[in-house]
Design an enzyme around this catalytic site. Structure first.
Site, PDB file in Angstrom:
ATOM      1  N   CYS A 171      24.236 -34.940 -21.216  1.00  0.00           N
ATOM      2  CA  CYS A 171      23.205 -33.946 -21.550  1.00  0.00           C
ATOM      3  C   CYS A 171      23.746 -32.963 -22.583  1.00  0.00           C
ATOM      4  O   CYS A 171      24.966 -32.846 -22.773  1.00  0.00           O
ATOM      5  CB  CYS A 171      22.738 -33.216 -20.289  1.00  0.00           C
ATOM      6  SG  CYS A 171      23.837 -31.884 -19.736  1.00  0.00           S
ATOM      7  N   CYS A 207      26.516 -30.598 -21.231  1.00  0.00           N
ATOM      8  CA  CYS A 207      27.826 -31.210 -20.987  1.00  0.00           C
ATOM      9  C   CYS A 207      28.499 -31.671 -22.274  1.00  0.00           C
ATOM     10  O   CYS A 207      29.733 -31.713 -22.355  1.00  0.00           O
ATOM     11  CB  CYS A 207      27.679 -32.378 -20.013  1.00  0.00           C
ATOM     12  SG  CYS A 207      27.320 -31.849 -18.313  1.00  0.00           S
ATOM     13  N   CYS A 219      28.381 -36.988 -17.718  1.00  0.00           N
ATOM     14  CA  CYS A 219      27.011 -36.654 -18.152  1.00  0.00           C
ATOM     15  C   CYS A 219      26.954 -36.505 -19.668  1.00  0.00           C
ATOM     16  O   CYS A 219      27.878 -35.971 -20.291  1.00  0.00           O
ATOM     17  CB  CYS A 219      26.568 -35.365 -17.473  1.00  0.00           C
ATOM     18  SG  CYS A 219      24.917 -34.795 -17.962  1.00  0.00           S
ATOM     19  N   ASP A 248       7.916 -35.284  -7.680  1.00  0.00           N
ATOM     20  CA  ASP A 248       8.055 -34.037  -8.424  1.00  0.00           C
ATOM     21  C   ASP A 248       8.680 -33.011  -7.503  1.00  0.00           C
ATOM     22  O   ASP A 248       8.540 -33.097  -6.280  1.00  0.00           O
ATOM     23  CB  ASP A 248       6.700 -33.520  -8.923  1.00  0.00           C
ATOM     24  CG  ASP A 248       5.954 -32.763  -7.829  1.00  0.00           C
ATOM     25  OD1 ASP A 248       6.003 -31.518  -7.828  1.00  0.00           O
ATOM     26  OD2 ASP A 248       5.339 -33.416  -6.954  1.00  0.00           O
ATOM     27  N   HIS A 269      20.737 -29.462 -17.712  1.00  0.00           N
ATOM     28  CA  HIS A 269      21.638 -30.414 -17.053  1.00  0.00           C
ATOM     29  C   HIS A 269      20.983 -31.032 -15.820  1.00  0.00           C
ATOM     30  O   HIS A 269      21.023 -32.260 -15.639  1.00  0.00           O
ATOM     31  CB  HIS A 269      22.947 -29.735 -16.656  1.00  0.00           C
ATOM     32  CG  HIS A 269      23.786 -30.589 -15.760  1.00  0.00           C
ATOM     33  ND1 HIS A 269      24.584 -31.604 -16.246  1.00  0.00           N
ATOM     34  CD2 HIS A 269      23.899 -30.634 -14.407  1.00  0.00           C
ATOM     35  CE1 HIS A 269      25.161 -32.224 -15.234  1.00  0.00           C
ATOM     36  NE2 HIS A 269      24.761 -31.665 -14.101  1.00  0.00           N
ATOM     37  N   GLY A 284      -4.760 -27.245  -5.004  1.00  0.00           N
ATOM     38  CA  GLY A 284      -4.944 -27.167  -3.560  1.00  0.00           C
ATOM     39  C   GLY A 284      -3.765 -26.563  -2.834  1.00  0.00           C
ATOM     40  O   GLY A 284      -3.931 -25.680  -1.987  1.00  0.00           O
ATOM     41  N   ASP A 319      -1.516 -30.912 -10.910  1.00  0.00           N
ATOM     42  CA  ASP A 319      -1.764 -30.678  -9.495  1.00  0.00           C
ATOM     43  C   ASP A 319      -3.124 -29.989  -9.390  1.00  0.00           C
ATOM     44  O   ASP A 319      -3.471 -29.154 -10.220  1.00  0.00           O
ATOM     45  CB  ASP A 319      -0.657 -29.790  -8.925  1.00  0.00           C
ATOM     46  CG  ASP A 319      -0.668 -29.728  -7.415  1.00  0.00           C
ATOM     47  OD1 ASP A 319      -1.631 -30.241  -6.815  1.00  0.00           O
ATOM     48  OD2 ASP A 319       0.264 -29.155  -6.845  1.00  0.00           O
ATOM     49  N   SER A 320      -3.882 -30.316  -8.373  1.00  0.00           N
ATOM     50  CA  SER A 320      -5.271 -29.854  -8.280  1.00  0.00           C
ATOM     51  C   SER A 320      -5.413 -28.361  -8.030  1.00  0.00           C
ATOM     52  O   SER A 320      -6.486 -27.797  -8.209  1.00  0.00           O
ATOM     53  CB  SER A 320      -5.987 -30.590  -7.144  1.00  0.00           C
ATOM     54  OG  SER A 320      -5.459 -30.180  -5.895  1.00  0.00           O
TER      55      SER A 320
END
Length: 374
Positions: free
Chosen positions: A311, A314, A309, A271, A340, A92, A89-90
Site C-alpha cells: 500500500c 507501507c 504490504c 461491509d 493501509h 433502515g 444502505d437504505s
C-alpha cells in the site's frame, strides 16, 4: 448477472455484472457513508487500495446535502468522482438506531434528524426514491432492524413488517426504473433477511425472500451485540435457505476473522466501518496480526507497518514516522493508517478469491488464522 466461477465447500468465487462494472466476489465494500471515506480518502485513493464497491448511506445523504443536490450533479458517481459500483444502505439501520428519536408505523418511520432535530418521515417508497436519485448500482430494501436483545414477539412483528415493506420497495423500484428521469434505470434491489438470533424465524424469512426472486439477499440484524458464536450459528442455519445462485451479503461485518468464517459459510458480500475506524485510532492490520501505532516500541522503528504490504503507506513511510504523526496529532497519520487497513481488507479478499479458485480455501483459512493468532 451473477455467475459462480468456482466453489470450495460452501465458499464460492463469483462475478456480479452490473451497469457500473463487474464485481469480483467475495468482496469487501468500503464504507463511504457520506460519499467519502472517513480519514480524508478520495475516490482516487479507493482505486489505489483495490476497492471495487463504495457503500454510501441513504439516511446521511438525505440529511446532507440532500438527494436533489446529488442527482443534479450526476448521482453519486458524478458527485464523488467514482465510476465503479456503489451500494446504498437504505437508511433502515440508522433510523432504527435512533430509538429515542423515532416512531414506527406501518407506513414507515417518523424520526428526528440527529443534525438539527427536524422531523423527517421515511418509508419504503421514500427510501427507494432517495436511492434512485442517488443513482446507486445496488439499492437495499427498507427494513426494520430490531435491537439486540429483543423478545421473540417483537422480532416476529419486525420480520413481518420487513416483508410487507419489501413488497412496497419492489413496486416502487419498478416504477422508478421505468421513469425517464431516472439516473440509473438498471438499479438492482437486494432484500434483507431478519429474525434476530432465532434460527426458525431466520429460515422462514429466508424462504419467503427466496420466493421473491430478488437480485441479491442480505442478512441484517447481526453484529449488533450478539456473540460471534451466535452470528456463525445463524449463518449456518440461514444461508443454505437463500438462493446460492444469487449474491449473499452479510451487513456490517466485520473483523478479518469474521470475513474468513462467513466466506466459509457461503457469504460473498461484506461491509464494515471497522478498518477505517480502527485506522483513525492507530490500530492497523498486518499479515502477522494487529499493531497499535501509539506503542513506544515503534518510536524508532524504520520498518513499514507491514513489510509484506504494497500500500502507499507501507511503500513510503516507517512505523516511527506514522507514530510521530499520531503523537503530533497530524491528520496524515489517520489517512495513512486508513489507506493501509482498506488495502489490507481488499487484498485479503483477493487472496480469498484465489484460494477458492485453487481449491485450497480451507487450508488458506486455517493457516491465515493461525498466523494472525501468533
Amino acid at each position: 448477472m451473477y455467475k459462480i466461477i468456482a466453489e470450495d465447500g460452501l465458499a464460492k468465487r463469483a462475478e456480479l455484472t452490473t451497469v457500473h462494472g463487474v464485481i469480483q466476489t467475495p468482496v469487501f465494500m468500503n464504507v463511504a457513508t457520506a460519499a467519502a471515506i472517513k480519514g480524508a480518502l478520495s475516490a482516487e485513493d479507493l482505486l489505489a487500495v483495490g476497492c471495487q464497491v463504495a457503500l454510501c448511506n441513504t439516511y446521511h445523504l438525505h440529511l446532507r446535502p440532500g438527494e436533489g443536490v446529488v442527482k443534479a450533479l450526476g448521482g453519486l458517481h458524478g458527485f464523488m468522482g467514482w465510476d465503479r459500483p456503489v451500494l446504498t444502505d437504505s437508511g433502515g439501520f440508522q433510523v432504527f438506531s435512533l430509538a429515542a428519536m423515532r416512531k414506527i408505523k406501518e407506513e414507515g418511520v417518523c424520526f428526528s434528524s440527529h443534525i438539527d432535530g427536524r422531523k423527517i418521515f421515511m418509508g419504503p417508497e421514500e427510501s427507494m426514491e432517495i436511492q434512485s436519485a442517488l443513482g446507486a448500482t445496488i439499492a437495499m430494501a427498507f427494513d426494520e432492524c430490531p435491537p439486540y436483545p429483543a423478545d421473540e414477539k417483537y422480532i416476529r412483528d419486525s420480520v413481518d413488517r420487513t416483508t410487507r415493506w419489501l413488497h412496497r420497495c419492489i413496486a416502487k423500484m419498478d416504477e422508478l426504473n421505468s421513469a425517464t428521469s431516472t439516473i440509473n434505470p438498471q438499479q438492482m434491489l437486494f432484500g434483507i433477511n431478519q429474525g434476530g438470533v432465532h434460527e426458525a424465524m431466520r429460515i422462514e424469512h429466508a424462504k419467503t425472500l427466496s420466493d421473491m426472486n430478488l437480485q441479491g439477499y442480505a442478512l441484517g440484524g447481526l453484529a449488533v451485540g450478539e456473540s460471534h458464536h451466535d452470528m456463525y450459528r445463524i449463518l449456518d442455519a440461514t444461508v443454505p435457505h437463500l438462493p446460492r445462485h444469487k449474491p449473499t451479503y452479510l451487513m456490517g461485518v466485520g473483523t478479518p476473522e469474521n470475513l474468513l468464517e462467513a466466506v466459509a459459510r457461503g457469504v460473498d458480500f461484506f461491509d464494515c466501518v471497522l478498518p477505517a475506524r480502527n485506522g483513525r485510532h492507530g490500530h492497523v492490520y498486518t499479515s502477522h496480526g494487529k499493531l497499535n501505532m501509539f506503542n513506544a516500541a515503534h518510536e524508532t522503528d524504520p520498518r513499514p507497518i507491514d513489510p509484506n504490504c504494497s500500500c502507499p503507506a507501507c511503500r513510503n513511510h516507517s512505523r516511527a514516522y506514522i507514530r510521530h504523526l499520531f503523537k503530533a496529532k497530524e491528520m496524515l497519520a489517520m489517512r495513512l493508517c486508513v489507506i493501509h487497513n482498506l488495502h489490507f481488507y481488499n487484498h485479503l479478499m483477493g487472496d480469498i478469491r484465489a484460494a477458492i479458485e485453487s481449491g485450497e480455501f480451507d487450508k488458506f483459512k486455517r493457516e491465515t488464522l493461525e498466523r494472525w493468532r501468533g
